[in-house]
Design a protein around this motif. Structure first.
Motif, PDB file in Angstrom:
ATOM      1  N   GLU A 179       0.850  -1.224   0.225  1.00  0.00           N
ATOM      2  CA  GLU A 179      -0.140   0.107  -0.151  1.00  0.00           C
ATOM      3  C   GLU A 179       1.067   1.417   0.000  1.00  0.00           C
ATOM      4  O   GLU A 179       0.435   2.341  -0.653  1.00  0.00           O
ATOM      5  N   LEU A 180       1.905   1.118   0.795  1.00  0.00           N
ATOM      6  CA  LEU A 180       2.760   2.534   0.825  1.00  0.00           C
ATOM      7  C   LEU A 180       3.365   2.763  -0.542  1.00  0.00           C
ATOM      8  O   LEU A 180       3.815   3.700  -1.127  1.00  0.00           O
ATOM      9  N   THR A 181       3.854   1.456  -1.285  1.00  0.00           N
ATOM     10  CA  THR A 181       4.453   1.496  -2.557  1.00  0.00           C
ATOM     11  C   THR A 181       3.318   2.206  -3.582  1.00  0.00           C
ATOM     12  O   THR A 181       4.052   2.979  -4.230  1.00  0.00           O
ATOM     13  N   THR A 212       9.703   0.190   7.715  1.00  0.00           N
ATOM     14  CA  THR A 212      10.437   1.602   7.737  1.00  0.00           C
ATOM     15  C   THR A 212      10.717   2.178   6.276  1.00  0.00           C
ATOM     16  O   THR A 212      10.838   1.493   5.523  1.00  0.00           O
ATOM     17  N   LEU A 213       9.992   3.366   6.283  1.00  0.00           N
ATOM     18  CA  LEU A 213      10.453   4.234   5.178  1.00  0.00           C
ATOM     19  C   LEU A 213      11.644   5.175   5.404  1.00  0.00           C
ATOM     20  O   LEU A 213      11.706   5.718   6.684  1.00  0.00           O
ATOM     21  N   VAL A 214      12.370   5.417   4.760  1.00  0.00           N
ATOM     22  CA  VAL A 214      13.762   6.123   4.634  1.00  0.00           C
ATOM     23  C   VAL A 214      13.687   7.562   3.754  1.00  0.00           C
ATOM     24  O   VAL A 214      13.554   7.020   2.551  1.00  0.00           O
ATOM     25  N   ALA A 215      13.857   8.586   4.316  1.00  0.00           N
ATOM     26  CA  ALA A 215      13.953  10.000   3.269  1.00  0.00           C
ATOM     27  C   ALA A 215      15.386   9.887   2.621  1.00  0.00           C
ATOM     28  O   ALA A 215      16.303   9.380   3.236  1.00  0.00           O
ATOM     29  N   LYS A 216      15.152   9.987   1.172  1.00  0.00           N
ATOM     30  CA  LYS A 216      16.511  10.326   0.452  1.00  0.00           C
ATOM     31  C   LYS A 216      17.047  11.575   1.038  1.00  0.00           C
ATOM     32  O   LYS A 216      16.454  12.490   1.399  1.00  0.00           O
ATOM     33  N   PRO A 217      18.498  11.557   1.060  1.00  0.00           N
ATOM     34  CA  PRO A 217      19.313  12.778   1.309  1.00  0.00           C
ATOM     35  C   PRO A 217      18.881  14.047   0.579  1.00  0.00           C
ATOM     36  O   PRO A 217      18.578  13.749  -0.597  1.00  0.00           O
ATOM     37  N   GLY A 218      18.873  15.209   1.296  1.00  0.00           N
ATOM     38  CA  GLY A 218      18.419  16.358   0.382  1.00  0.00           C
ATOM     39  C   GLY A 218      17.022  16.632   0.072  1.00  0.00           C
ATOM     40  O   GLY A 218      16.679  17.549  -0.704  1.00  0.00           O
TER      41      GLY A 218
END
Length: 330
Positions: A212-214, A247-253
């Motif tokens: 669902e998150l995807t 877990t979702l992880v934000a990409k840098p920047g």
């Protein structure tokens, strides 16, 4: 002239009617109080949205109260808009439209062949019935058509919504703008959504949560979904039942857009917690635990170094910077 009986006085009945009406109101109010008080024992759940993140009685923090079904659908609408890079004004327009068209319920019926959250019609080119009944699809095509309207963000909400919907009652959207604004603040701003009720009794499916998150993220490049992390080191917050973590992880920047995406996905997880078996959600130094802490977001402190990814000494489930941690009952 013939004499007639004087009319019977009616004033004496009014106090009785008022008293009866008052007793009915007290009984109804008491029913809802009992239901809310019994949430920890399986009472009727409900969700509360705040635009400014404050806790307190309705009115002090712009609170809006909805059912978990409505909250889940509203969160999906907001998440799709954020993933598409739409501004808050577009999210508010979409939410107000769905409030009017379906009361934020995914209806399998409507006027003529109208269906779904936005009452879109297959015969008018909105998609197949199966597509329209998919909240992610229906929200996405609404935003696509809204984006085609030049200057929509500067238009009155009723005008912008009407240009998309072509409704027979265009002014009806206006009454939902205040509540839609509160929900937008809860999902994408400094506010939050909380949902009451006991922790899920049945196991969830972390694969379904990931799927669902995807779908919600779509082509959004700001967050990634690493491989499943398995059960956390501590089961605190959900009793002794095992948990799996997504877990979702934000990409840098990523900056503010990434923060906005993390916010809406965290609130989406809370809104869908009962359906998806989600027991805990952590993001941006705060955590929500199903059935605990009065079902409110609690400050947990920053993640501590040396305690594992996203962990802190006081709360092993705390999210680190740029993380959204979702725990699913095993």
């Amino acid at each position: 002239m013939p004499q007639t009986d004087p009319p019977r006085p009616r004033r004496r009945r009014r106090p009785l009617r008022w008293a009866a009406g008052f007793l009915v109101l007290v009984a109804v109010a008491g029913y809802f109080v009992v239901q809310r008080a019994s949430n920890d024992n399986g009472g009727v759940p409900y969700c509360t949205a705040s635009a400014d993140g404050k806790s307190g009685p309705k009115g002090s923090g712009q609170f809006d109260e909805i059912s978990p079904e409505q909250a889940s659908n509203a969160a999906t609408i907001a998440a799709v808009g954020v993933a598409k890079g739409m501004p808050d004004r577009a999210v508010t327009i979409a939410l107000a439209t769905a409030m009017q068209e379906s009361a934020l319920r995914n209806l399998d019926h409507g006027d003529r062949d109208s269906l779904g959250l936005f009452q879109q019609r297959p015969s008018q080119g909105w998609g197949t019935p199966e597509q329209i009944m998919d909240p992610v699809y229906s929200a996405g095509i609404f935003y696509d058509r809204l984006a085609e309207i030049k200057g929509y963000s500067r238009l009155p909400l009723t005008v912008a919504a009407q240009k998309v919907q072509l409704s027979g009652f265009p002014q009806a959207y206006a009454k939902h703008e205040p509540e839609a604004t509160v929900l937008t603040g809860a999902f994408t701003g400094t506010g939050h959504l909380t949902c009451t009720g006991p922790a899920p009794a049945r196991a969830g499916d972390p694969a379904k949560v990931r799927a669902e998150l995807t779908r919600l993220l779509g082509k959004n490049p700001l967050y990634t979904l690493p491989a499943a992390a398995g059960a956390p080191a501590s089961g605190k917050g959900s009793g002794s039942a095992p948990e799996s973590e997504v877990t979702l992880v934000a990409k840098p920047g990523g900056g503010d857009p990434a923060a906005r995406t993390g916010q809406v996905l965290a609130q989406w997880a809370v809104a869908g917690s009962r359906e998806l078996g989600i027991t805990r959600v952590s993001y941006d130094g705060r955590s929500w635990v199903a059935g605990k802490d009065g079902d409110r977001w609690q400050e947990r402190g920053a993640a501590g170094a040396g305690a594992g990814a996203g962990n802190s000494a006081g709360d092993p489930g705390a999210a680190g910077p740029g993380q959204v941690r979702i725990f699913v009952r095993g």
